[in-house]
Write a protein that holds these residues in place. Structure first.
Motif, mmCIF file in Angstrom:
data_model
loop_
_atom_site.group_PDB
_atom_site.id
_atom_site.type_symbol
_atom_site.label_atom_id
_atom_site.label_comp_id
_atom_site.label_asym_id
_atom_site.label_seq_id
_atom_site.Cartn_x
_atom_site.Cartn_y
_atom_site.Cartn_z
ATOM 1 N N ILE A 119 -9.211 21.140 19.648
ATOM 2 C CA ILE A 119 -8.845 22.381 18.953
ATOM 3 C C ILE A 119 -7.584 22.089 18.147
ATOM 4 N N LEU A 120 -7.711 22.173 16.835
ATOM 5 C CA LEU A 120 -6.552 22.008 15.955
ATOM 6 C C LEU A 120 -6.072 23.393 15.546
ATOM 7 N N PRO A 121 -4.772 23.676 15.721
ATOM 8 C CA PRO A 121 -4.284 25.011 15.379
ATOM 9 C C PRO A 121 -4.269 25.242 13.866
ATOM 10 N N ALA A 122 -4.376 26.493 13.478
ATOM 11 C CA ALA A 122 -4.219 26.850 12.068
ATOM 12 C C ALA A 122 -2.858 26.352 11.599
ATOM 13 N N GLY A 123 -2.822 25.831 10.394
ATOM 14 C CA GLY A 123 -1.544 25.471 9.789
ATOM 15 C C GLY A 123 -1.076 24.056 10.031
ATOM 16 N N ILE A 124 -1.780 23.288 10.890
ATOM 17 C CA ILE A 124 -1.344 21.903 11.123
ATOM 18 C C ILE A 124 -1.924 21.014 10.014
ATOM 19 N N TYR A 125 -1.105 20.102 9.519
ATOM 20 C CA TYR A 125 -1.618 19.131 8.544
ATOM 21 C C TYR A 125 -2.410 18.074 9.281
ATOM 22 N N HIS A 126 -3.597 17.780 8.757
ATOM 23 C CA HIS A 126 -4.486 16.812 9.403
ATOM 24 C C HIS A 126 -5.473 16.215 8.412
ATOM 25 N N ARG A 127 -6.256 15.262 8.897
ATOM 26 C CA ARG A 127 -7.327 14.650 8.107
ATOM 27 C C ARG A 127 -8.318 14.046 9.084
ATOM 28 N N PHE A 128 -9.503 13.717 8.575
ATOM 29 C CA PHE A 128 -10.567 13.193 9.446
ATOM 30 C C PHE A 128 -11.223 11.982 8.807
ATOM 31 N N THR A 129 -11.651 11.056 9.655
ATOM 32 C CA THR A 129 -12.509 9.981 9.149
ATOM 33 C C THR A 129 -13.475 9.514 10.237
ATOM 34 N N THR A 130 -14.592 9.038 9.809
ATOM 35 C CA THR A 130 -15.492 8.319 10.713
ATOM 36 C C THR A 130 -14.843 6.967 11.032
ATOM 37 N N ASP A 131 -15.405 6.230 12.004
ATOM 38 C CA ASP A 131 -14.903 4.883 12.263
ATOM 39 C C ASP A 131 -15.827 3.867 11.581
ATOM 40 N N GLU A 132 -15.683 2.617 11.964
ATOM 41 C CA GLU A 132 -16.434 1.558 11.277
ATOM 42 C C GLU A 132 -17.948 1.667 11.443
ATOM 43 N N ASN A 133 -18.390 2.438 12.441
ATOM 44 C CA ASN A 133 -19.836 2.610 12.627
ATOM 45 C C ASN A 133 -20.440 3.673 11.722
ATOM 46 N N ASN A 134 -19.572 4.408 10.998
ATOM 47 C CA ASN A 134 -20.055 5.380 10.013
ATOM 48 C C ASN A 134 -21.062 6.379 10.579
ATOM 49 N N TYR A 135 -20.734 6.907 11.744
ATOM 50 C CA TYR A 135 -21.661 7.873 12.335
ATOM 51 C C TYR A 135 -20.955 8.782 13.322
ATOM 52 N N ILE A 136 -21.019 10.077 13.064
ATOM 53 C CA ILE A 136 -20.554 11.050 14.053
ATOM 54 C C ILE A 136 -21.412 12.308 13.928
ATOM 55 N N LYS A 137 -21.713 12.855 15.090
ATOM 56 C CA LYS A 137 -22.418 14.145 15.134
ATOM 57 C C LYS A 137 -21.487 15.105 15.876
ATOM 58 N N ALA A 138 -21.186 16.232 15.263
ATOM 59 C CA ALA A 138 -20.228 17.153 15.869
ATOM 60 C C ALA A 138 -20.707 18.592 15.784
ATOM 61 N N MET A 139 -20.407 19.337 16.851
ATOM 62 C CA MET A 139 -20.631 20.771 16.826
ATOM 63 C C MET A 139 -19.382 21.420 16.251
ATOM 64 N N ARG A 140 -19.578 22.344 15.322
ATOM 65 C CA ARG A 140 -18.469 23.105 14.748
ATOM 66 C C ARG A 140 -18.597 24.529 15.245
ATOM 67 N N LEU A 141 -17.522 25.031 15.830
ATOM 68 C CA LEU A 141 -17.562 26.408 16.322
ATOM 69 C C LEU A 141 -16.879 27.302 15.309
ATOM 70 N N PHE A 142 -17.417 28.477 15.092
ATOM 71 C CA PHE A 142 -16.744 29.363 14.152
ATOM 72 C C PHE A 142 -16.876 30.827 14.488
ATOM 73 N N LYS A 143 -15.871 31.551 14.018
ATOM 74 C CA LYS A 143 -15.849 33.000 14.164
ATOM 75 C C LYS A 143 -16.667 33.592 13.033
ATOM 76 N N ASP A 144 -16.665 34.902 12.909
ATOM 77 C CA ASP A 144 -17.518 35.529 11.897
ATOM 78 C C ASP A 144 -17.264 35.025 10.481
ATOM 79 N N GLU A 145 -15.986 34.989 10.126
ATOM 80 C CA GLU A 145 -15.664 34.557 8.773
ATOM 81 C C GLU A 145 -14.643 33.428 8.830
#
Ligand code: KMT
Ligand code: NI
Length: 172
Positions: A119-145
């Protein structure tokens, strides 16, 4: 999950970039970054319920799932940004890295694999990358909007009210 200080070396973003200096989950918590190991989906259901998340989907980030746009996507996920809402990701397969900014504006790299939930809080600076295997499957949870629009770091985000609230909640 394994967290460590990013080594700031040149080279592909998908390499480990491990400085060898580990970061404890308790330090992540100080940044407002919460980690759970969740082998049972029921744990995720509980977290979702407690935090009023009503919807979820699954994203696969890989060349076979995304085709020609994969490389561009991976580059765009790696632009430093913030969101005006928290970001929850539950890894179902593969692996990847979330980099988050520390109190001193250094990168902490968080390696996530199957059954890791972050869980990353609102307002934190961040970034994302896959690793050398170039594969990730992730569930994204979201509120209404969900306000997931990535706001790339710049003069505007530095004065964003969600950023200010984040810094205040961290005691910065
Ligand atoms: C993000 O927030 O950068 C993503 O959703 C990337 C894919 S989820 C591991
Ligand atoms: Ni993001």
């Amino acid at each position: 999950m394994k967290a460590y200080w990013f080594d700031n070396q040149e080279g592909d973003q998908r390499l480990t970039h491990d400085s060898g200096r580990e970061v404890e989950a308790s330090y992540l918590a100080k940044l407002g970054v919460l980690y759970h190991h969740a082998p049972e989906v029921s744990t995720v259901d509980t977290i979702a319920k407690d935090r009023s998340y009503k919807n979820r989907d699954e994203i696969t980030v890989s060349p076979s799932a995304m085709g020609d746009i994969y490389e561009d996507k991976v580059k765009s996920f790696f632009h430093e940004h913030l969101h005006e809402d928290e970001e929850i990701r539950y890894i179902r397969d593969g692996a990847g890295y979330f980099d988050v900014r520390s109190e001193g504006d250094e990168w902490v790299r968080i390696r996530l694999e199957k059954d890791d939930l972050i869980i990353l809080p609102a307002g934190i600076y961040h970034r994302f990358t896959t690793d050398e295997n170039n594969y990730i499957k992730a569930m994204r949870l979201f509120k209404d909007e969900p306000k997931w629009t990535p706001l790339n770091r710049g003069p505007d985000t530095d004065v964003n009210s969600h950023r200010a609230e984040y810094l205040q909640s961290r005691g910065a």
